[in-house]
Write a protein that holds these residues in place. Structure first.
Motif, short mmCIF file in Angstrom:
data_model
loop_
_atom_site.label_atom_id
_atom_site.label_comp_id
_atom_site.label_asym_id
_atom_site.label_seq_id
_atom_site.Cartn_x
_atom_site.Cartn_y
_atom_site.Cartn_z
N MET A 264 8.31 5.04 4.95
CA MET A 264 7.98 6.45 5.10
C MET A 264 6.74 6.72 4.26
SD MET A 264 11.68 8.29 4.69
CE MET A 264 11.36 9.71 5.73
N VAL A 265 5.85 7.55 4.78
CA VAL A 265 4.64 7.94 4.05
C VAL A 265 4.56 9.46 4.08
CG1 VAL A 265 2.12 7.79 3.94
CG2 VAL A 265 3.47 5.77 4.59
N LEU A 266 4.39 10.06 2.91
CA LEU A 266 4.30 11.52 2.81
C LEU A 266 3.08 12.05 3.58
CD1 LEU A 266 5.29 11.76 -0.93
CD2 LEU A 266 6.54 12.80 0.98
N PRO A 267 3.20 13.26 4.13
CA PRO A 267 2.14 13.80 5.00
C PRO A 267 0.73 13.75 4.43
CG PRO A 267 4.05 15.24 5.06
CD PRO A 267 4.32 14.19 4.01
N GLU A 268 0.56 14.08 3.16
CA GLU A 268 -0.79 14.12 2.60
C GLU A 268 -1.42 12.74 2.45
OE1 GLU A 268 1.96 14.62 -1.07
OE2 GLU A 268 2.03 15.07 1.07
N PHE A 269 -0.62 11.68 2.64
CA PHE A 269 -1.14 10.32 2.54
C PHE A 269 -1.19 9.61 3.90
CE2 PHE A 269 0.68 11.27 -1.63
CZ PHE A 269 -0.41 11.00 -2.44
N GLN A 270 -0.70 10.27 4.95
CA GLN A 270 -0.70 9.65 6.27
C GLN A 270 -2.12 9.53 6.81
OE1 GLN A 270 2.11 11.97 8.61
NE2 GLN A 270 3.81 11.35 7.30
N GLY A 271 -2.31 8.55 7.68
CA GLY A 271 -3.60 8.34 8.31
C GLY A 271 -4.58 7.53 7.48
N ARG A 272 -4.15 7.02 6.34
CA ARG A 272 -5.03 6.24 5.47
C ARG A 272 -4.73 4.74 5.51
NH1 ARG A 272 -5.06 9.07 -0.39
NH2 ARG A 272 -4.71 11.22 0.23
N GLY A 273 -3.75 4.34 6.28
CA GLY A 273 -3.39 2.94 6.36
C GLY A 273 -2.45 2.47 5.27
N LEU A 274 -1.93 3.40 4.46
CA LEU A 274 -1.05 3.01 3.35
C LEU A 274 0.28 2.44 3.84
CD1 LEU A 274 -1.74 5.98 0.92
CD2 LEU A 274 -2.57 3.63 0.70
N GLY A 275 0.82 3.01 4.92
CA GLY A 275 2.08 2.50 5.48
C GLY A 275 1.90 1.07 5.96
N LYS A 276 0.86 0.84 6.73
CA LYS A 276 0.59 -0.51 7.24
C LYS A 276 0.37 -1.49 6.10
CE LYS A 276 -2.84 -3.03 9.93
NZ LYS A 276 -4.09 -2.89 10.69
N GLN A 277 -0.41 -1.08 5.11
CA GLN A 277 -0.67 -1.96 3.97
C GLN A 277 0.61 -2.24 3.19
OE1 GLN A 277 -3.89 -0.60 1.49
NE2 GLN A 277 -3.77 -2.36 0.14
N GLY A 278 1.44 -1.22 2.99
CA GLY A 278 2.70 -1.43 2.28
C GLY A 278 3.64 -2.35 3.03
N VAL A 279 3.75 -2.17 4.35
CA VAL A 279 4.60 -3.05 5.17
C VAL A 279 4.07 -4.48 5.10
CG1 VAL A 279 5.40 -3.55 7.52
CG2 VAL A 279 5.40 -1.18 6.68
N ARG A 280 2.77 -4.65 5.25
CA ARG A 280 2.17 -5.99 5.17
C ARG A 280 2.49 -6.63 3.82
NH1 ARG A 280 -1.61 -8.85 7.46
NH2 ARG A 280 -2.55 -7.17 8.65
N MET A 281 2.30 -5.88 2.74
CA MET A 281 2.55 -6.43 1.40
C MET A 281 4.01 -6.86 1.23
SD MET A 281 0.18 -3.82 -0.85
CE MET A 281 0.56 -4.51 -2.47
N LEU A 282 4.94 -6.04 1.73
CA LEU A 282 6.35 -6.39 1.59
C LEU A 282 6.70 -7.60 2.46
CD1 LEU A 282 8.71 -5.44 -0.13
CD2 LEU A 282 9.52 -4.16 1.85
N LEU A 283 6.12 -7.67 3.66
CA LEU A 283 6.34 -8.84 4.51
C LEU A 283 5.77 -10.11 3.87
CD1 LEU A 283 5.64 -7.34 8.04
CD2 LEU A 283 7.86 -8.06 7.13
N GLU A 284 4.64 -9.99 3.19
CA GLU A 284 4.08 -11.15 2.49
C GLU A 284 5.00 -11.59 1.36
OE1 GLU A 284 0.17 -9.69 1.51
OE2 GLU A 284 -0.65 -10.31 3.45
N LEU A 285 5.57 -10.62 0.64
CA LEU A 285 6.55 -10.96 -0.41
C LEU A 285 7.77 -11.65 0.19
CD1 LEU A 285 6.43 -7.71 -2.59
CD2 LEU A 285 5.61 -9.99 -3.25
N ALA A 286 8.24 -11.14 1.34
CA ALA A 286 9.39 -11.74 2.02
C ALA A 286 9.06 -13.16 2.49
CB ALA A 286 9.82 -10.87 3.19
N ARG A 287 7.86 -13.35 3.02
CA ARG A 287 7.42 -14.69 3.45
C ARG A 287 7.45 -15.66 2.27
NH1 ARG A 287 1.57 -14.37 4.44
NH2 ARG A 287 1.61 -14.52 2.17
N ASP A 288 6.93 -15.23 1.14
CA ASP A 288 6.86 -16.09 -0.04
C ASP A 288 8.24 -16.33 -0.65
OD1 ASP A 288 4.15 -16.07 0.44
OD2 ASP A 288 3.70 -14.65 -1.18
N ASP A 289 9.14 -15.35 -0.52
CA ASP A 289 10.50 -15.47 -1.06
C ASP A 289 11.33 -16.42 -0.21
OD1 ASP A 289 13.50 -14.09 -0.93
OD2 ASP A 289 12.64 -14.14 -2.95
#
Length: 179
Positions: free
Chosen positions: A89-114
């Protein structure tokens, strides 16, 4: 951008994300305010135990108190049908900046490494174009439309899956020629 584990002080962010009608429109409507402290405590305990990963999205490392949203990874279901699921979930004032995509990617990378999460599933609402777009661009495979239970409700979702060890799409931005 930075991801950090959920903390007890994140109650306000949880309330803003889960109790707001606009934020919860694709998830069947807002959740009641009462119970958010218990939800944060439960998520903190699970994060500390390492059974679930609940990460707060911080858009700027220099401002550690500013939370833009959350991305989480957890397992559920009976042993034979146990699955790993990711949600964000991304709060409205932060939407549209790619933060959700970047956060999902980062967590998937952590999961890959784990290595312990295996195939990871996502269930964004069928009408949630931004979340379905995140799945599409990161390399999730579309499996089907499904009705899934969430907070005592049944939601119409798209079922996506990814194996972060083999399917995570690398960033498609051109390399920086100055590098």
């Amino acid at each position: 951008m930075l991801l950090r584990d959920v903390e007890y002080g994140d109650i306000d962010a949880y309330v803003r994300m889960r109790c707001d009608p606009a934020m919860m429109a694709e998830l069947g409507g807002p959740l009641p305010r009462e119970g958010m402290e218990a939800k944060v405590r439960r998520d903190v305990r699970r994060a500390e135990a390492g059974t679930d990963w609940t990460k707060m999205i911080l858009p700027d490392e220099a401002e550690p108190d500013v939370v833009a949203g959350t991305v989480a990874l957890w397992s559920h279901g009976a042993d034979a049908e146990r699955i790993s699921e990711i949600g964000w979930m991304v709060l409205p004032e932060f939407q549209g900046r790619g933060l959700g995509k970047q956060g999902v990617r980062m967590l998937l990378e952590l999961a890959r490494d784990d290595g312990r999460w295996g195939l990871i599933h996502a269930f964004p609402a069928t009408a949630n174009a931004p979340s379905n777009g995140i799945c599409r661009t990161l390399g999730f495979r579309f499996l089907d439309e499904e009705e899934v239970p969430f907070a005592g409700r049944v939601l119409r979702t798209n079922h996506w899956a990814i194996d972060p060890r083999t399917d995570l799409v690398r960033d498609r931005r051109p390399a920086d020629p100055r590098a």
